[in-house]
Design a protein around this motif. Structure first.
Motif, PDB file in Angstrom:
ATOM      1  N   THR A 361     -27.027  -1.344  20.102  1.00  0.00           N
ATOM      2  CA  THR A 361     -28.660  -1.535  20.764  1.00  0.00           C
ATOM      3  C   THR A 361     -28.664  -2.508  21.338  1.00  0.00           C
ATOM      4  O   THR A 361     -29.877  -2.385  22.244  1.00  0.00           O
ATOM      5  CB  THR A 361     -29.226  -0.620  19.938  1.00  0.00           C
ATOM      6  N   SER A 363     -28.282  -5.343  23.734  1.00  0.00           N
ATOM      7  CA  SER A 363     -27.881  -5.668  25.434  1.00  0.00           C
ATOM      8  C   SER A 363     -28.362  -7.346  25.770  1.00  0.00           C
ATOM      9  O   SER A 363     -29.372  -8.111  25.890  1.00  0.00           O
ATOM     10  CB  SER A 363     -29.044  -4.941  26.554  1.00  0.00           C
ATOM     11  N   GLU A 365     -26.625 -11.592  26.993  1.00  0.00           N
ATOM     12  CA  GLU A 365     -25.956 -11.710  28.191  1.00  0.00           C
ATOM     13  C   GLU A 365     -25.561 -13.392  27.654  1.00  0.00           C
ATOM     14  O   GLU A 365     -24.207 -13.402  27.811  1.00  0.00           O
ATOM     15  CB  GLU A 365     -27.075 -11.980  29.583  1.00  0.00           C
TER      16      GLU A 365
END
Length: 490
Positions: A361, A363, A365
């Protein structure tokens, strides 16, 4: 010696007498415990008569773990140390995960696998549990009675039910010395799922205390546990701290590159710029090999490599690490002078699927997470290649220490570890690592340690230098000082 069927019948009376007494006592039928103990005593007398006359092998030791041998490093180290000191070893346990190659190749070590068993799948939960213990007891008894008669049996606890009672019985019948290696308390682990006041937790505590006193010698993993055993249970133990064997050391950059290249085939987190390695592009996210002379160097803009290992059990809350990584991601996104991060979490266990769903779940970078399973030979190479270790082990008893930190220190890898009572016996705050209490504190520690990475001037580099300077005793020397005298009587 009597045949197996006669022994099985006699031992069945013993087991049913004891466990029947436990079960009915938990139902408040205390009066039935007297005939149960009487039956058990008669059975013990019968078994001793049947087995009298076995010849003791002074240079043979049995090492027992009622668990996965491959995931029991301390017991593997016991077996290897025994072999190096001229003992032949029978190693009994589950063969779920491949043991270390040194154990497999050692001609003095013979592995005898046992299979996991299940109790009755119908009826009350207590009946399922009792039936499982009975079947495990009979299985373990027959396995131990078919092995050579050892001078000593070294048994890991936990798990101690039913192996503690069975091992004591076999030692009593055969004249072997019974050594318990206390890694923790089984009843405190059971309390994590059942609650500390559950009747089965009380029975488990009573059982450990009773049969722990029947041992001839005891080992334990901390001084705090040694004191607790002595003060509360009147059990005298020798502290055998976990120490890293020689395979745990800093990894040369060439070996780092080889490992990263292999991992990059399955885990894109190790790939350079998201590209799969090839003969034309021999590089990873961390290393690059010069095609002209095949020399390997670390890349200047590489991410930091953070490593943690786990059994994915209830005594490790990995949501703390995941929340800390969320905080770290926000810092990098806001422009902090911090590197990208590759977080590698190794291990197998019952809660892995739960945490994998949580990881899915997220996210990120600037933070990448992967959860590979590593062979025993690759794990020390990974630790020796990492920049920082994280430990989330919180002892159920507050009396054991995480072996993963011992291994990390053997590789001169600084550690952030979650606080519990006796952790200071291993982790020295602001000297070889940092101790945190929650995800906010861990996120702040990641920031302070990785600021301006990979500069060699910060706190992280200083911790590594401190670990190098401290050196530290290795497993073999530690074992020879503390365990060998128990075997030789010196």
């Amino acid at each position: 010696m009597a045949d197996a069927s006669t022994i099985l019948a006699a031992f069945s009376l013993l087991v049913f007498g004891l466990l029947g007494g436990f079960y009915l006592t938990s139902l408040n039928a205390v009066w039935v415990l007297i005939p149960a103990v009487f039956i058990a005593a008669l059975s013990l007398t019968l078994l001793r008569t049947l087995l009298r006359g076995d010849a003791l092998l002074e240079r043979h030791v049995c090492v027992l773990v009622l668990g996965d041998i491959g995931r029991s490093p301390r017991m593997q180290y016991h077996a290897l140390s025994l072999s190096r000191n001229g003992y032949s070893v029978t190693f009994v346990g589950y063969l779920g995960t491949k043991p270390h190659n040194d154990v497999i190749r050692d001609e003095r070590i013979r592995i005898i696998p046992i299979s996991e068993v299940k109790g009755l799948q119908v009826g009350p939960r207590m009946l399922t549990y009792v039936s499982k213990v009975i079947v495990q007891s009979l299985q373990l008894l027959m396995v131990l009675l078919r092995t050579e008669v050892s001078s000593h049996i070294i048994m890991q606890n936990p798990p101690g039910l039913p192996s503690m009672a069975v091992t004591w019985l076999v030692c009593n019948l055969r004249g072997s010395k019974f050594i318990i290696d206390w890694h923790n308390y089984g009843y405190t682990i059971m309390a994590l799922s059942h609650g500390p006041k559950h009747p089965i937790v009380w029975l488990a505590q009573w059982y450990e205390q009773l049969f722990g006193r029947f041992s001839n010698q005891n080992l334990c993993v901390t001084s705090a546990m040694k004191d607790d055993l002595q003060n509360n249970w009147n059990i005298k133990a020798t502290t055998l701290y976990d120490k890293p064997p020689a395979i745990f050391k800093e990894t040369p950059v060439e070996l780092q590159h080889n490992l990263f290249m292999r991992l990059s085939q399955s885990y894109p987190q190790f790939q350079a710029c998201g590209e799969k390695p090839s003969r034309q592009l021999d590089r990873t996210a961390f290393t690059i090999q010069d095609p002209s002379d095949l020399s390997v160097t670390l890349t200047s803009g590489r991410p930091a490599l953070l490593v943690s290992s786990t059994s994915w059990t209830e005594d490790e809350d990995f949501s703390i690490l995941l929340k800390a990584l969320e905080g770290y991601e926000l810092l990098v996104t806001a422009g902090a002078s911090l590197p990208s991060l590759v977080c590698v979490i190794t291990g197998k266990g019952p809660q892995k699927d739960h945490y994998m769903k949580l990881i899915a779940t997220l996210s990120f970078e600037h933070v990448k997470i992967c959860t590979p399973w590593l062979e025993a030979e690759d794990y020390p190479v990974l630790l020796g290649s990492a920049d920082l270790g994280v430990c989330l082990h919180k002892s159920s008893s507050g009396l054991d220490l995480p072996m993963k930190v011992v291994d990390m220190f053997g590789c001169c890898l600084p550690v952030c570890a979650i606080h519990f009572n006796c952790l200071q016996e291993l982790v020295k705050h602001e000297e070889n690592g940092l101790i945190f209490k929650d995800s906010v504190e861990l996120a702040e520690q990641l920031k302070s340690l990785l600021w301006d990475f990979p500069s060699g001037e910060g706190k992280l580099a200083q911790f590594r230098r401190n670990l190098r300077a401290s050196g530290g005793q290795r497993w073999d020397e530690n074992w020879n000082q503390n365990v060998l005298p128990l075997l030789t009587g010196s």
